[in-house]
Design a protein around this motif. Structure first.
Motif, PDB file in Angstrom:
ATOM      1  N   MET A 174       0.830  -1.126  -0.132  1.00 16.43           N
ATOM      2  CA  MET A 174       0.043   0.043  -0.053  1.00 16.43           C
ATOM      3  C   MET A 174       0.866   1.338  -0.070  1.00 16.43           C
ATOM      4  N   CYS A 175       0.608   2.275  -1.064  1.00 18.02           N
ATOM      5  CA  CYS A 175       1.256   3.408  -0.966  1.00 18.02           C
ATOM      6  C   CYS A 175       0.413   4.486  -1.199  1.00 18.02           C
ATOM      7  N   MET A 176       0.438   5.588  -0.060  1.00 14.77           N
ATOM      8  CA  MET A 176      -0.476   6.629   0.026  1.00 14.77           C
ATOM      9  C   MET A 176       0.298   7.714  -0.263  1.00 14.77           C
ATOM     10  N   MET A 177      -0.314   8.615  -1.452  1.00 17.56           N
ATOM     11  CA  MET A 177       0.181   9.796  -1.854  1.00 17.56           C
ATOM     12  C   MET A 177      -0.761  10.908  -1.368  1.00 17.56           C
ATOM     13  N   ASP A 178      -0.272  11.512  -0.152  1.00 17.32           N
ATOM     14  CA  ASP A 178      -1.333  12.517   0.377  1.00 17.32           C
ATOM     15  C   ASP A 178      -0.616  13.761   0.954  1.00 17.32           C
ATOM     16  N   SER A 179       0.648  13.999  -0.020  1.00 14.67           N
ATOM     17  CA  SER A 179       1.302  15.471   0.316  1.00 14.67           C
ATOM     18  C   SER A 179       1.748  15.944  -0.882  1.00 14.67           C
ATOM     19  N   ASP A 180       2.076  17.014  -1.032  1.00 12.41           N
ATOM     20  CA  ASP A 180       2.914  17.758  -2.286  1.00 12.41           C
ATOM     21  C   ASP A 180       4.234  16.760  -2.408  1.00 12.41           C
ATOM     22  N   ALA A 181       4.950  16.662  -1.287  1.00 12.87           N
ATOM     23  CA  ALA A 181       6.148  16.268  -1.612  1.00 12.87           C
ATOM     24  C   ALA A 181       6.328  14.672  -2.122  1.00 12.87           C
ATOM     25  N   LYS A 182       5.387  14.147  -1.538  1.00 15.29           N
ATOM     26  CA  LYS A 182       5.344  12.628  -2.086  1.00 15.29           C
ATOM     27  C   LYS A 182       4.958  12.548  -3.369  1.00 15.29           C
ATOM     28  N   ARG A 183       3.976  13.522  -3.912  1.00 16.40           N
ATOM     29  CA  ARG A 183       3.359  13.579  -5.386  1.00 16.40           C
ATOM     30  C   ARG A 183       4.679  14.007  -6.098  1.00 16.40           C
ATOM     31  N   LEU A 184       5.251  15.124  -5.834  1.00 17.41           N
ATOM     32  CA  LEU A 184       6.463  15.489  -6.743  1.00 17.41           C
ATOM     33  C   LEU A 184       7.375  14.481  -7.092  1.00 17.41           C
ATOM     34  N   LYS A 185       7.928  13.561  -5.957  1.00 12.68           N
ATOM     35  CA  LYS A 185       9.016  12.616  -5.965  1.00 12.68           C
ATOM     36  C   LYS A 185       8.318  11.713  -6.676  1.00 12.68           C
ATOM     37  N   ALA A 186       7.072  11.014  -6.671  1.00 14.34           N
ATOM     38  CA  ALA A 186       6.631  10.002  -7.490  1.00 14.34           C
ATOM     39  C   ALA A 186       6.584  10.424  -8.998  1.00 14.34           C
ATOM     40  N   LEU A 187       6.105  11.671  -9.247  1.00 13.55           N
ATOM     41  CA  LEU A 187       5.995  12.236 -10.494  1.00 13.55           C
ATOM     42  C   LEU A 187       7.477  12.115 -11.222  1.00 13.55           C
ATOM     43  N   GLU A 188       8.594  12.500 -10.395  1.00 17.64           N
ATOM     44  CA  GLU A 188       9.790  12.547 -10.929  1.00 17.64           C
ATOM     45  C   GLU A 188      10.482  11.197 -11.409  1.00 17.64           C
ATOM     46  N   LEU A 189       9.887  10.137 -10.735  1.00 16.69           N
ATOM     47  CA  LEU A 189      10.440   9.056 -10.938  1.00 16.69           C
ATOM     48  C   LEU A 189       9.508   8.009 -11.898  1.00 16.69           C
ATOM     49  N   THR A 190       8.569   8.710 -12.393  1.00 17.74           N
ATOM     50  CA  THR A 190       7.574   8.177 -13.409  1.00 17.74           C
ATOM     51  C   THR A 190       7.670   8.599 -14.780  1.00 17.74           C
ATOM     52  N   PRO A 191       8.148   7.646 -15.542  1.00 14.17           N
ATOM     53  CA  PRO A 191       8.151   8.056 -17.009  1.00 14.17           C
ATOM     54  C   PRO A 191       6.981   8.375 -17.687  1.00 14.17           C
ATOM     55  N   ILE A 192       7.155   9.345 -18.494  1.00 11.13           N
ATOM     56  CA  ILE A 192       5.684   9.687 -19.098  1.00 11.13           C
ATOM     57  C   ILE A 192       5.065   8.880 -19.719  1.00 11.13           C
ATOM     58  N   GLU A 193       5.615   7.774 -20.507  1.00 12.29           N
ATOM     59  CA  GLU A 193       4.740   6.650 -21.329  1.00 12.29           C
ATOM     60  C   GLU A 193       3.994   5.838 -19.995  1.00 12.29           C
ATOM     61  N   ASP A 194       4.444   5.864 -18.732  1.00 13.72           N
ATOM     62  CA  ASP A 194       3.518   4.900 -18.025  1.00 13.72           C
ATOM     63  C   ASP A 194       2.561   5.612 -17.086  1.00 13.72           C
ATOM     64  N   VAL A 195       2.363   6.784 -17.317  1.00  7.28           N
ATOM     65  CA  VAL A 195       1.149   7.751 -17.034  1.00  7.28           C
ATOM     66  C   VAL A 195      -0.384   7.292 -17.685  1.00  7.28           C
ATOM     67  N   TRP A 196      -0.999   6.931 -16.780  1.00  5.12           N
ATOM     68  CA  TRP A 196      -2.544   6.569 -17.419  1.00  5.12           C
ATOM     69  C   TRP A 196      -3.181   7.547 -18.235  1.00  5.12           C
ATOM     70  N   GLY A 197      -3.418   7.329 -19.430  1.00  6.25           N
ATOM     71  CA  GLY A 197      -3.969   8.461 -20.166  1.00  6.25           C
ATOM     72  C   GLY A 197      -3.213   8.884 -21.357  1.00  6.25           C
ATOM     73  N   VAL A 198      -1.901   8.497 -21.120  1.00  2.60           N
ATOM     74  CA  VAL A 198      -0.727   9.247 -22.166  1.00  2.60           C
ATOM     75  C   VAL A 198      -0.698   7.935 -23.389  1.00  2.60           C
ATOM     76  N   GLY A 199      -0.413   6.751 -23.312  1.00  3.00           N
ATOM     77  CA  GLY A 199      -0.471   6.000 -24.043  1.00  3.00           C
ATOM     78  C   GLY A 199       0.593   5.697 -25.058  1.00  3.00           C
ATOM     79  N   ARG A 200       0.824   4.737 -26.099  1.00  3.38           N
ATOM     80  CA  ARG A 200       1.772   4.676 -26.728  1.00  3.38           C
ATOM     81  C   ARG A 200       2.081   5.400 -27.727  1.00  3.38           C
ATOM     82  N   LYS A 201       0.909   6.166 -28.346  1.00  4.96           N
ATOM     83  CA  LYS A 201       1.005   7.067 -29.701  1.00  4.96           C
ATOM     84  C   LYS A 201       1.218   8.481 -28.941  1.00  4.96           C
TER      85      LYS A 201
END
Length: 433
Positions: A174-201
């Motif tokens: 279980m991972c809970m993203m409940d602060s800006d610090a956690k959110r920004l760190k997670a976004l920094e570690l997430t490749p854009i192609e892995d974001v829901w709604g972006v897709g391969r195209k």
């Protein structure tokens, strides 16, 4: 998002995405514990390609969609376990997981066979971690399926959080993203192609603009996002900032429905292909009625075997528009066969066929045609289809059109490695010695 924390403030809903880990493989392991710790893959229909992998098979470099013949030598060497798809088993275990979730929270939104969003409104912020850890343990104990849960103020962020929960053992599921610090760190570690709604195209376009991570994306001005990626891109941008804007699509109807199969052996016989196409079209019609929809167009397509470079290739399709949108088995099947006869060529060997219904509208809002002369016949066909649905509700396909094959359309599909129906058939119940 500014200086405000992503807290479960009064009136703000937190979302939890529950994701079953390597679901098809996990289902196989529930009744076959000897598969634990081994490299396992599950194959698509006709044992064609890899559709699910254990962590061990991923470590071997086996990719999703890899044709089975390319990894069969691992099986022959004893380095890889393989199973054919067993959708009856997977569906039953999915239902058990979803029932546990439904009892635990005010509202559940089933997203797929192995994912569900929990709406955590009304649950105190400090109680959420305990609830989620309890669900992880309960589902593992009662069903045998490992799950990961990501909690955040938006569905897109919850999806990212669930990935961290699955990837890093320290989160204990279980991972809970409940602060800006956690959110920004997670976004920094997430490749854009892995974001829901972006897709391969969309990902290559974003990468060409210098966007490599989700953080790169949220750091772009909203006006720039709107100019380059329009409203869908803005919605994803807002979600990544913590502003929920992806609503539940309860009444969203699919734009099209497709039923298709690859054949165990190549087929050139016109009569046999007609039977297959009839089965696929009947399935589409049944799905339309289940959703309270009707279709205005029917497309039939055929594929030869693209892996057989020594054979002639042919990939035709034909679309027939209905005068009035329909969902009766008789009309959808008849239309699909008309399309089939315009594209069939006897000199080819076909490996796959399918039917697509599109131009979907609500069945209670079908617009009649001024030139429709078959209204009485169409009414009879709709009544007959309803009778077929009632009789066939047990899944036995007792009532079929004469143009369909006897028995269930899925027979004849290659499934040499399929496990037993441990939880849905008394004949296949597990044996204890």
């Amino acid at each position: 998002m500014g200086s405000s924390d992503l807290r479960d403030q009064e009136g703000e809903i937190m979302y939890a995405l529950v994701d079953c880990n390597n679901f098809f493989v996990s289902c196989e392991r529930v009744f076959q514990p000897q598969l634990e710790g081994k490299a396992v893959v599950v194959l698509s229909n006709n044992d064609g390609c890899v559709v699910a992998r254990s962590n061990e098979s991923k470590a071997m470099g086996i990719r999703m969609g890899t044709p089975f013949f390319k990894v069969k030598h691992f099986v022959e060497n004893g380095d890889l376990e393989v199973r054919s798809s067993n959708y009856a088993l997977y569906g039953d275990l999915s239902g058990r997981v979803m029932s546990i979730l439904a009892e635990a929270v005010p509202h559940i939104e089933i997203y797929s066979i192995d994912e569900a969003y929990l709406h955590l409104d009304g649950i105190r912020h400090e109680a959420i971690p305990g609830l989620c850890h309890d669900l992880v343990a309960r589902i593992r104990k009662w069903v045998g399926i490992p799950v990961s849960i990501g909690v955040a103020p938006t569905k897109t962020l919850a999806k990212i959080a669930s990935h961290f929960a699955k990837t890093y053992p320290g989160y204990r599921g279980m991972c809970m993203m409940d602060s800006d610090a956690k959110r920004l760190k997670a976004l920094e570690l997430t490749p854009i192609e892995d974001v829901w709604g972006v897709g391969r195209k969309l990902a290559p376009r974003m990468q060409s603009c210098g966007i490599r991570t989700a953080l790169d994306y949220v750091n772009r001005p909203k006006t720039w996002v709107n100019a380059n990626f329009n409203l869908p891109g803005v919605r994803t941008w807002e979600e990544l900032h913590g502003h929920a804007c992806v609503e539940e699509e309860r009444d969203e109807r699919r734009k099209s429905i497709c039923t298709s199969r690859s054949f165990a052996e190549m087929i050139s016989d016109e009569e046999e292909l007609c039977l297959r196409v009839s089965d696929f079209a009947a399935s589409c019609a049944h799905k339309l009625r289940e959703e309270g929809s009707a279709a205005g167009e029917v497309t039939t397509f055929l594929y030869t075997n693209r892996f057989r470079e020594d054979m002639k290739q042919y990939f035709p399709s034909a679309t027939v528009r209905l005068p009035v949108a329909a969902n009766s088995t008789h009309e959808i099947v008849g239309t699909a066969l008309r399309a089939f006869r315009t594209i069939f060529r006897p000199e080819y060997m076909y490996k796959k066929a399918g039917v697509i219904v599109s131009g979907i509208v609500p069945s209670d809002a079908v617009q009649s045609s001024l030139f429709d002369t078959d209204e009485v016949l169409r009414d009879r066909q709709e009544k007959l289809s309803k009778v077929m649905d009632v009789v066939n509700s047990g899944g036995n396909s007792l009532l079929r059109l004469a143009s369909q094959r006897s028995g269930h359309y899925a027979d004849g599909i290659r499934s040499e490695y399929r496990s037993r129906l441990y939880s849905t058939s008394l004949d296949d119940i597990i044996e204890v010695y």
